[in-house]
Design a protein around this motif. Structure first.
Motif: not given
Length: 263
Positions: A39-47, A49-52, A112-115, A135-137
């Motif tokens: 289960k996806v809890d969160s995604v971090t892009v460019d520093g 973090t977005r919670q699902a 989708s961009r990160t995964l 890149d840290g994402d």
């Protein structure tokens, strides 16, 4: 995968299991990563973090055959999954074409961009999985057990035929549901308007349903149309697939009903 869908009532079901996926599987997956629903809890892009979003149902399952299937939070997806060392890369991704509310769609774009399409470092610890790009994402996930077929209230979310699936109309959402009982081998529920009961025998990935016994109420025309289609699953044998919180029934003539587990 119990996600409220807006705007688009009909989606085209794109191939989620790639026939040639095994060709890109590469090395063996990290121990404990495959065959698990993450289960996806969160995604971090460019520093950032977005919670699902609550009940978005975003998640992924890696197969031992070099595939990955899951949900971005609105749309289902499938991809090749190539593991090399302690890294994985998802390529050749396909997804369904639904539209949800803006918050879900924003999260889906970030996920989708990160995964997909990137080499991701794989880290696991105590039922948690972290996929990190160079890149840290990153994507943070936790293990979730599959919901059992028996005793679960399965709420019908869409019906399909001929390669397309249609979300239930607004009056019917949440009203059609089925519950399978191992003993004495019956299914009960509601078909949108009327309550139903029937014998149900589960064996080898198939469910044989006996004749449907229903109440005799009349409801809104849209509910009655849904009920008529669901009744075609009875007095016959349907294949079924169970993936985490989603149940799909497929009749002998190719009609499908997708349901999600109640929470």
């Amino acid at each position: 995968m119990g996600t409220p869908r807006l705007t688009l009532a009909v989606l085209t079901v794109l191939p989620l299991v790639l026939g040639c996926a095994g060709d890109g599987g590469g090395a063996s997956a990290e121990p404990g990563v495959t065959g698990v629903h993450w289960k996806v809890d969160s995604v971090t892009v460019d520093g950032v973090t977005r919670q699902a979003p609550a009940d978005a149902g975003a998640g992924v399952r890696f197969g031992t055959d070099g595939t990955a299937v899951g949900s971005y939070g609105c749309n289902q997806f499938g991809a090749r999954a190539a593991f090399t060392g302690h890294r994985v890369e998802l390529t050749h991704a396909h997804r369904t074409l639904m539209a949800c509310e803006p918050e879900r769609m924003a999260f889906e774009r970030a996920l989708s961009r990160t995964l997909t399409g990137r080499s991701l470092a794989v880290g696991t610890k105590d039922g948690e999985l972290t996929l990190t790009a160079r890149d840290g994402d990153r994507v943070h996930l936790t293990e979730e057990k599959d919901v059992p077929l028996y005793g679960t209230r399965w709420t019908i979310t869409s019906l399909g035929a001929g390669g397309t699936a249609t979300s239930l109309p607004r009056p019917a959402r949440g009203s059609a549901h089925l519950t399978f009982g191992k003993e004495p081998g019956r299914v009960t529920g509601r078909l949108g308007c009327n309550h139903v009961t029937a014998k149900a025998t589960v064996r080898d990935g198939r469910i044989t349903l006996g004749p449907a016994y229903t109440t005799r109420m009349m409801c809104d025309a849209s509910l009655m149309r849904i009920e008529k289609r669901l009744l075609r699953l009875f007095d016959g044998t349907a294949g079924y697939t169970l993936d985490h919180r989603t149940l799909t029934l497929t009749s002998g003539n190719g009609e499908t009903a997708e349901a999600v587990a109640g929470r």
